[in-house]
Write a protein that holds these residues in place. Sequence first.
Motif, PDB file in Angstrom:
ATOM      1  N   ALA A 106       0.831  -1.206   0.000  1.00 28.88           N
ATOM      2  CA  ALA A 106       0.000   0.000   0.000  1.00 28.88           C
ATOM      3  C   ALA A 106       0.865   1.256   0.000  1.00 28.88           C
ATOM      4  O   ALA A 106       0.561   2.233  -0.699  1.00 28.88           O
ATOM      5  CB  ALA A 106      -0.923  -0.003   1.218  1.00 28.88           C
ATOM      6  N   VAL A 107       1.955   1.236   0.774  1.00 28.42           N
ATOM      7  CA  VAL A 107       2.859   2.390   0.808  1.00 28.42           C
ATOM      8  C   VAL A 107       3.506   2.593  -0.566  1.00 28.42           C
ATOM      9  O   VAL A 107       3.646   3.730  -1.048  1.00 28.42           O
ATOM     10  CB  VAL A 107       3.932   2.200   1.897  1.00 28.42           C
ATOM     11  CG1 VAL A 107       5.020   3.265   1.787  1.00 28.42           C
ATOM     12  CG2 VAL A 107       3.298   2.236   3.284  1.00 28.42           C
ATOM     13  N   ALA A 108       3.892   1.489  -1.223  1.00 26.36           N
ATOM     14  CA  ALA A 108       4.514   1.591  -2.543  1.00 26.36           C
ATOM     15  C   ALA A 108       3.520   2.065  -3.597  1.00 26.36           C
ATOM     16  O   ALA A 108       3.907   2.719  -4.579  1.00 26.36           O
ATOM     17  CB  ALA A 108       5.099   0.240  -2.949  1.00 26.36           C
ATOM     18  N   ALA A 109       2.240   1.738  -3.410  1.00 25.94           N
ATOM     19  CA  ALA A 109       1.226   2.142  -4.390  1.00 25.94           C
ATOM     20  C   ALA A 109       0.935   3.635  -4.313  1.00 25.94           C
ATOM     21  O   ALA A 109       0.549   4.244  -5.325  1.00 25.94           O
ATOM     22  CB  ALA A 109      -0.062   1.353  -4.174  1.00 25.94           C
ATOM     23  N   ALA A 110       1.127   4.229  -3.131  1.00 25.10           N
ATOM     24  CA  ALA A 110       0.756   5.636  -2.941  1.00 25.10           C
ATOM     25  C   ALA A 110       1.452   6.580  -3.922  1.00 25.10           C
ATOM     26  O   ALA A 110       0.784   7.424  -4.542  1.00 25.10           O
ATOM     27  CB  ALA A 110       1.014   6.050  -1.492  1.00 25.10           C
ATOM     28  N   PRO A 111       2.792   6.494  -4.111  1.00 26.33           N
ATOM     29  CA  PRO A 111       3.419   7.422  -5.063  1.00 26.33           C
ATOM     30  C   PRO A 111       2.990   7.193  -6.513  1.00 26.33           C
ATOM     31  O   PRO A 111       2.941   8.145  -7.304  1.00 26.33           O
ATOM     32  CB  PRO A 111       4.918   7.171  -4.882  1.00 26.33           C
ATOM     33  CG  PRO A 111       5.032   5.862  -4.199  1.00 26.33           C
ATOM     34  CD  PRO A 111       3.801   5.700  -3.387  1.00 26.33           C
ATOM     35  N   VAL A 112       2.666   5.964  -6.880  1.00 28.90           N
ATOM     36  CA  VAL A 112       2.214   5.702  -8.247  1.00 28.90           C
ATOM     37  C   VAL A 112       0.861   6.363  -8.477  1.00 28.90           C
ATOM     38  O   VAL A 112       0.645   7.068  -9.477  1.00 28.90           O
ATOM     39  CB  VAL A 112       2.123   4.188  -8.509  1.00 28.90           C
ATOM     40  CG1 VAL A 112       1.641   3.921  -9.932  1.00 28.90           C
ATOM     41  CG2 VAL A 112       3.476   3.517  -8.286  1.00 28.90           C
ATOM     42  N   VAL A 113      -0.069   6.153  -7.532  1.00 29.63           N
ATOM     43  CA  VAL A 113      -1.388   6.774  -7.649  1.00 29.63           C
ATOM     44  C   VAL A 113      -1.260   8.298  -7.581  1.00 29.63           C
ATOM     45  O   VAL A 113      -1.920   9.025  -8.327  1.00 29.63           O
ATOM     46  CB  VAL A 113      -2.317   6.254  -6.541  1.00 29.63           C
ATOM     47  CG1 VAL A 113      -3.668   6.975  -6.579  1.00 29.63           C
ATOM     48  CG2 VAL A 113      -2.535   4.747  -6.685  1.00 29.63           C
ATOM     49  N   GLY A 114      -0.397   8.781  -6.690  1.00 32.53           N
ATOM     50  CA  GLY A 114      -0.196  10.224  -6.571  1.00 32.53           C
ATOM     51  C   GLY A 114       0.364  10.830  -7.840  1.00 32.53           C
ATOM     52  O   GLY A 114      -0.062  11.917  -8.255  1.00 32.53           O
ATOM     53  N   TYR A 115       1.321  10.142  -8.467  1.00 36.39           N
ATOM     54  CA  TYR A 115       1.898  10.642  -9.716  1.00 36.39           C
ATOM     55  C   TYR A 115       0.832  10.729 -10.802  1.00 36.39           C
ATOM     56  O   TYR A 115       0.752  11.724 -11.541  1.00 36.39           O
ATOM     57  CB  TYR A 115       3.043   9.739 -10.155  1.00 36.39           C
ATOM     58  CG  TYR A 115       3.705  10.174 -11.442  1.00 36.39           C
ATOM     59  CD1 TYR A 115       4.472  11.333 -11.488  1.00 36.39           C
ATOM     60  CD2 TYR A 115       3.559   9.425 -12.602  1.00 36.39           C
ATOM     61  CE1 TYR A 115       5.076  11.742 -12.669  1.00 36.39           C
ATOM     62  CE2 TYR A 115       4.165   9.821 -13.783  1.00 36.39           C
ATOM     63  CZ  TYR A 115       4.925  10.978 -13.820  1.00 36.39           C
ATOM     64  OH  TYR A 115       5.517  11.383 -14.984  1.00 36.39           O
ATOM     65  N   ALA A 116      -0.018   9.689 -10.894  1.00 33.94           N
ATOM     66  CA  ALA A 116      -1.085   9.708 -11.889  1.00 33.94           C
ATOM     67  C   ALA A 116      -2.045  10.871 -11.629  1.00 33.94           C
ATOM     68  O   ALA A 116      -2.465  11.564 -12.561  1.00 33.94           O
ATOM     69  CB  ALA A 116      -1.842   8.377 -11.865  1.00 33.94           C
ATOM     70  N   LEU A 160      -2.374   2.050 -13.901  1.00 36.98           N
ATOM     71  CA  LEU A 160      -2.654   1.963 -12.472  1.00 36.98           C
ATOM     72  C   LEU A 160      -3.101   0.551 -12.089  1.00 36.98           C
ATOM     73  O   LEU A 160      -2.694   0.030 -11.040  1.00 36.98           O
ATOM     74  CB  LEU A 160      -3.730   2.973 -12.084  1.00 36.98           C
ATOM     75  CG  LEU A 160      -3.288   4.427 -11.960  1.00 36.98           C
ATOM     76  CD1 LEU A 160      -4.458   5.300 -11.536  1.00 36.98           C
ATOM     77  CD2 LEU A 160      -2.140   4.574 -10.962  1.00 36.98           C
ATOM     78  N   ALA A 161      -3.913  -0.067 -12.931  1.00 36.61           N
ATOM     79  CA  ALA A 161      -4.340  -1.436 -12.658  1.00 36.61           C
ATOM     80  C   ALA A 161      -3.138  -2.371 -12.628  1.00 36.61           C
ATOM     81  O   ALA A 161      -3.030  -3.262 -11.756  1.00 36.61           O
ATOM     82  CB  ALA A 161      -5.343  -1.892 -13.719  1.00 36.61           C
ATOM     83  N   LEU A 162      -2.207  -2.178 -13.555  1.00 41.82           N
ATOM     84  CA  LEU A 162      -0.998  -3.001 -13.575  1.00 41.82           C
ATOM     85  C   LEU A 162      -0.178  -2.790 -12.308  1.00 41.82           C
ATOM     86  O   LEU A 162       0.285  -3.762 -11.686  1.00 41.82           O
ATOM     87  CB  LEU A 162      -0.149  -2.663 -14.804  1.00 41.82           C
ATOM     88  CG  LEU A 162       1.211  -3.351 -14.898  1.00 41.82           C
ATOM     89  CD1 LEU A 162       1.054  -4.869 -14.914  1.00 41.82           C
ATOM     90  CD2 LEU A 162       1.977  -2.881 -16.127  1.00 41.82           C
ATOM     91  N   ALA A 163       0.021  -1.542 -11.898  1.00 39.21           N
ATOM     92  CA  ALA A 163       0.822  -1.250 -10.717  1.00 39.21           C
ATOM     93  C   ALA A 163       0.206  -1.867  -9.470  1.00 39.21           C
ATOM     94  O   ALA A 163       0.898  -2.516  -8.667  1.00 39.21           O
ATOM     95  CB  ALA A 163       0.980   0.257 -10.547  1.00 39.21           C
ATOM     96  N   LEU A 164      -1.095  -1.675  -9.284  1.00 44.98           N
ATOM     97  CA  LEU A 164      -1.756  -2.178  -8.079  1.00 44.98           C
ATOM     98  C   LEU A 164      -1.782  -3.707  -8.058  1.00 44.98           C
ATOM     99  O   LEU A 164      -1.545  -4.329  -7.016  1.00 44.98           O
ATOM    100  CB  LEU A 164      -3.172  -1.610  -7.992  1.00 44.98           C
ATOM    101  CG  LEU A 164      -3.261  -0.084  -7.843  1.00 44.98           C
ATOM    102  CD1 LEU A 164      -4.713   0.360  -7.817  1.00 44.98           C
ATOM    103  CD2 LEU A 164      -2.539   0.386  -6.590  1.00 44.98           C
ATOM    104  N   ALA A 165      -2.062  -4.318  -9.208  1.00 42.04           N
ATOM    105  CA  ALA A 165      -2.088  -5.779  -9.275  1.00 42.04           C
ATOM    106  C   ALA A 165      -0.693  -6.353  -9.046  1.00 42.04           C
ATOM    107  O   ALA A 165      -0.534  -7.374  -8.353  1.00 42.04           O
ATOM    108  CB  ALA A 165      -2.631  -6.229 -10.628  1.00 42.04           C
ATOM    109  N   ALA A 166       0.334  -5.714  -9.607  1.00 37.00           N
ATOM    110  CA  ALA A 166       1.701  -6.194  -9.435  1.00 37.00           C
ATOM    111  C   ALA A 166       2.141  -6.094  -7.973  1.00 37.00           C
ATOM    112  O   ALA A 166       2.813  -6.999  -7.445  1.00 37.00           O
ATOM    113  CB  ALA A 166       2.649  -5.401 -10.325  1.00 37.00           C
TER     114      ALA A 166
END
Length: 297
Positions: free
Chosen positions: A132-142, A193-199
């Motif tokens: 979840a912590v790793a997903a935050a910057p990806v979602v934030g960047y998007a 985003l789906a790829l990042a979260l699923a990965a």
Amino acid sequence: MRRAPLLLILAAVSAVAHVVGVLVAAPLWRGAEVLSLALLLGYAVAAGLPAPRWAVPVALVPLVVDAVRTMPAEPGAGDAAWLVYGGPGSGFDVTAGFDAALAGSWAALVAVAVLLVAFRGRGRRRHLIAAAVAAAPVVGYAAVRVADIGTAAAAVTPGLEIRTETTLTRVDGPGHDQADAVPALVLAVLPPLALALAALALAALLAGRGRRLAATGAALLAVLALPLLDAALAAVPHPLDADGTALFAWYAITPTAAMPQPVAALTAAVELAAYLLLVAGLARSHRAAVPAPAAAG
């Protein structure tokens, strides 16, 4: 040398050859990526498939298919050209970014989805928190990119020509409603985003099973989502001054005559390294899969 390690080494060498060809925009061999993935499948079979045994081969099939589909053209087979759109009969293509994103990520999405189904279970709490912590910057960047481009598009002066990587579009014709920009941008970021979260979810599950090398490979696929996201947004017509927040676009590293595609090469390197680590971590040494933990902890 045993057959399995040799296959893995050859797969890595073929991956390097593909990356170098992308970097210099002159493939050393057109089929290098296909060969790398095929050798990786051979390695998985030779080293020992984890339970369920169908998971890794089924996950690799769409990757091989996509590699064949995107195989570089023969030298001189065709030249890139600008397309010019605009005028009374043209409209804003809301799905252009989504189509571009899906074309670049569908194979990885299918592969990750297959592995998620195969290795589903309850993950350890600390691994889920890390994901979840790793997903935050990806979602934030998007979110930052969509907000930045959407704001710039809303401020466009009628009649302005908006240039993307491959198109030149006028925004003052019928159908060029800049209100269409935000839905187009949101659609564009959905596949990456789906790829990042699923990965990241897959990485958490694999780490909980003790497959740390495979988990590292899955986490790298979340990194792959970042350049895919910028490439998808580039397909949506928008003002050039909205690209100041693009950190992973094709021009993020200045191309040179000797290395005309540095970002594309890095993207290919991350992608193939992710697949190598993922498969090696799942199949290495015939190790049996560790049961998923019964309770979070």
